[in-house]
Design a protein around this motif. Structure first.
Motif, short mmCIF file in Angstrom:
data_model
loop_
_atom_site.label_atom_id
_atom_site.label_comp_id
_atom_site.label_asym_id
_atom_site.label_seq_id
_atom_site.Cartn_x
_atom_site.Cartn_y
_atom_site.Cartn_z
N VAL A 220 0.82 -1.29 -0.08
CA VAL A 220 0.03 -0.04 -0.08
C VAL A 220 0.89 1.11 0.08
N GLN A 221 0.72 2.07 -0.89
CA GLN A 221 1.22 3.48 -1.07
C GLN A 221 0.10 4.41 -0.85
N VAL A 222 0.06 5.32 0.16
CA VAL A 222 -0.80 6.32 0.62
C VAL A 222 -0.21 7.84 0.15
N LEU A 223 -0.92 8.47 -0.73
CA LEU A 223 -0.65 9.51 -1.35
C LEU A 223 -1.40 10.77 -0.89
N GLU A 224 -0.84 11.87 -1.35
CA GLU A 224 -1.79 13.09 -0.89
C GLU A 224 -2.72 13.34 -1.90
N HIS A 225 -3.97 13.99 -1.65
CA HIS A 225 -5.12 13.92 -2.23
C HIS A 225 -5.17 15.09 -3.34
N ASP A 226 -3.78 14.78 -4.30
CA ASP A 226 -3.58 15.91 -5.24
C ASP A 226 -3.56 15.25 -6.52
N TYR A 227 -4.31 15.30 -7.70
CA TYR A 227 -4.28 14.72 -8.75
C TYR A 227 -3.26 15.22 -9.81
N GLY A 228 -2.53 16.28 -9.51
CA GLY A 228 -1.63 16.92 -10.17
C GLY A 228 -0.22 16.48 -10.13
N LYS A 229 -0.10 15.75 -9.08
CA LYS A 229 1.34 15.40 -8.58
C LYS A 229 1.33 14.15 -7.62
N VAL A 230 2.63 13.57 -7.65
CA VAL A 230 2.54 12.15 -6.80
C VAL A 230 3.32 12.48 -5.72
N VAL A 231 2.57 12.85 -4.29
CA VAL A 231 3.40 13.15 -3.38
C VAL A 231 2.93 12.07 -2.03
N ALA A 232 3.89 11.65 -1.37
CA ALA A 232 3.41 10.96 -0.11
C ALA A 232 2.53 11.62 0.81
N TRP A 233 1.55 10.83 1.28
CA TRP A 233 0.62 11.44 2.30
C TRP A 233 1.40 12.07 3.44
N ASN A 234 0.98 13.32 3.80
CA ASN A 234 1.59 14.02 5.06
C ASN A 234 1.33 13.56 6.40
N GLU A 235 0.37 12.40 6.43
CA GLU A 235 -0.11 11.98 7.49
C GLU A 235 -0.76 12.82 8.59
N THR A 236 -1.40 13.92 8.09
CA THR A 236 -2.23 14.80 8.73
C THR A 236 -3.56 15.17 7.95
N SER A 237 -3.50 15.23 6.79
CA SER A 237 -4.68 15.63 6.03
C SER A 237 -5.58 14.30 6.14
N GLY A 238 -6.90 14.76 5.65
CA GLY A 238 -7.91 13.80 6.09
C GLY A 238 -8.63 13.18 4.53
N ASN A 239 -7.89 13.48 3.74
CA ASN A 239 -8.21 12.92 2.28
C ASN A 239 -6.79 12.51 1.63
N ALA A 240 -7.03 11.16 0.87
CA ALA A 240 -5.86 10.39 0.58
C ALA A 240 -6.19 9.52 -0.70
N ILE A 241 -5.24 9.56 -1.68
CA ILE A 241 -5.18 8.53 -2.64
C ILE A 241 -4.41 7.21 -2.26
N PHE A 242 -4.90 6.09 -2.42
CA PHE A 242 -4.59 4.69 -2.16
C PHE A 242 -3.95 4.23 -3.53
N ALA A 243 -2.75 3.54 -3.43
CA ALA A 243 -2.51 3.03 -4.77
C ALA A 243 -1.72 1.65 -4.14
N CYS A 244 -2.65 0.62 -4.53
CA CYS A 244 -2.12 -0.66 -3.81
C CYS A 244 -1.74 -1.73 -4.92
N VAL A 245 -0.74 -2.27 -4.91
CA VAL A 245 -0.32 -3.36 -5.65
C VAL A 245 -0.22 -4.79 -5.20
N LYS A 246 -1.10 -5.52 -5.82
CA LYS A 246 -1.54 -7.00 -5.66
C LYS A 246 -0.15 -7.63 -4.96
N ARG A 247 -0.55 -8.36 -3.95
CA ARG A 247 0.50 -9.15 -3.35
C ARG A 247 0.91 -10.57 -4.14
#
Length: 247
Positions: A220-247
Motif C-alpha cells: 500500500v502506498q498512501v498519497l496526498e489527495h492531489d491529482y496533479g502530482k505524486v506526493v506521499a501522504w503527509n499523515e495529517t490531511s483527512g483525504n488521500a489517494i491509495f495506490a495498492c499493488v497486488k501481493r
C-alpha cells in the motif's frame, strides 16, 4: 413533488451534480500511478462507474476499459458515452470477472459505499481476486477521525431553463463504522424552488484501519489527495489517494 422523487432516477442529474470534477486529471493521475507502481497493463475496470466519465478517459488513453455499478440507468448512460466498453450490473463488494484486469479504480470516494467493515473487506477481497499479478488498485478515501461535520462543498449549474445548486458534506458521529454523505439539490425555475435532501450510508474507517484491511492483499502506498502530482501522504490531511499493488 415528493422530496424523494428526484432520487427515483438520479442518473439524469448525476453529470450535472459532478460538473465541477476534473475527470481527465483524475484519470491521467491514475494512469501515471499504473506506470509507476503497477504492471503497466491496459486492462482496466472502474468500480461504481456511474455514467462512465472516467472509463471514457481511460479508453482515450489506450486502455481496454469497462465498469460496473449497481444502478442500471447509470450504466445505460455509460454505454452511450463509451460504446466500446463492457459494463456490468454488479455489486462492487461481491463482483467477479471472467478474466483478470491490470488496473481497478474506484473514484469519488465510492469505496465508502461499502457501508460497513465486513462489506469493505469483501470488496477488497473481490478486487484482489480480479487483478492480474502485479495489478494496481487505486481509490480515494476520507479518514473518519478527520471529518469536520460543519464543512460542505457546493456548486451550481444551469440545465433546461433551471438553476441547480448541489451541496454535499461528510458527517460522522465520532464512534462506530458508519458515516454518511449528506446531499442536497436545489432546483430553481421561474418562481418555483424545490429542494431535495438525501443521506447516503457509508463505511467509516481511519486510514490506519484501512491500511490494516488492505495489507494482507496489497503493498500500500498512501498519497496526498492531489491529482496533479505524486506526493506521499503527509499523515495529517483527512483525504488521500491509495495506490495498492497486488501481493
Amino acid at each position: 413533488m415528493s422530496v424523494n422523487a428526484l432520487y427515483t432516477d438520479l442518473s439524469g442529474y448525476y453529470d450535472l451534480m459532478c460538473a465541477d470534477i476534473d475527470y481527465q486529471a483524475q484519470s491521467r493521475c491514475v494512469h501515471r500511478l499504473q506506470q509507476i507502481f503497477g504492471n503497466g497493463g491496459v486492462r482496466h475496470l472502474d468500480l461504481a462507474c456511474g455514467t462512465g466519465p472516467h472509463v471514457r478517459h481511460f479508453i482515450d488513453f489506450g486502455y481496454q476499459s469497462g465498469g460496473l455499478d449497481i444502478n442500471q440507468p447509470m450504466l445505460n448512460r455509460a454505454a452511450i458515452r463509451c460504446p466500446e466498453a463492457h459494463f456490468s450490473l454488479q455489486d462492487m463488494c461481491t463482483f467477479s470477472l471472467s478474466e483478470p484486469v491490470d488496473l481497478i479504480t474506484c473514484f469519488l470516494y465510492s469505496i465508502h459505499y461499502s457501508a460497513g467493515i465486513d462489506r469493505l473487506k469483501a470488496c477488497i477481497a473481490s478486487v484482489h481476486g480480479a487483478l492480474a499479478a502485479g495489478g494496481l488498485f487505486c481509490f480515494n478515501a476520507v479518514d473518519k477521525d478527520k471529518i469536520d461535520n460543519a464543512l460542505s462543498v457546493s456548486h451550481a449549474a444551469e440545465h433546461e431553463g433551471s438553476r441547480f445548486t448541489f451541496r454535499s458534506g461528510w458527517h460522522y458521529c465520532g464512534v462506530g463504522e458508519k458515516q454518511s454523505l449528506r446531499l442536497s439539490i436545489e432546483k430553481a425555475c421561474a418562481a418555483q424552488t424545490q429542494v431535495w435532501h438525501d443521506e447516503h450510508p457509508m463505511v467509516a474507517v481511519s486510514f490506519g484501519e484501512l491500511i490494516g484491511v488492505l495489507a494482507p492483499y496489497f503493498e500500500v502506498q498512501v498519497l496526498e489527495h492531489d491529482y496533479g502530482k505524486v506526493v506521499a501522504w503527509n499523515e495529517t490531511s483527512g483525504n488521500a489517494i491509495f495506490a495498492c499493488v497486488k501481493r
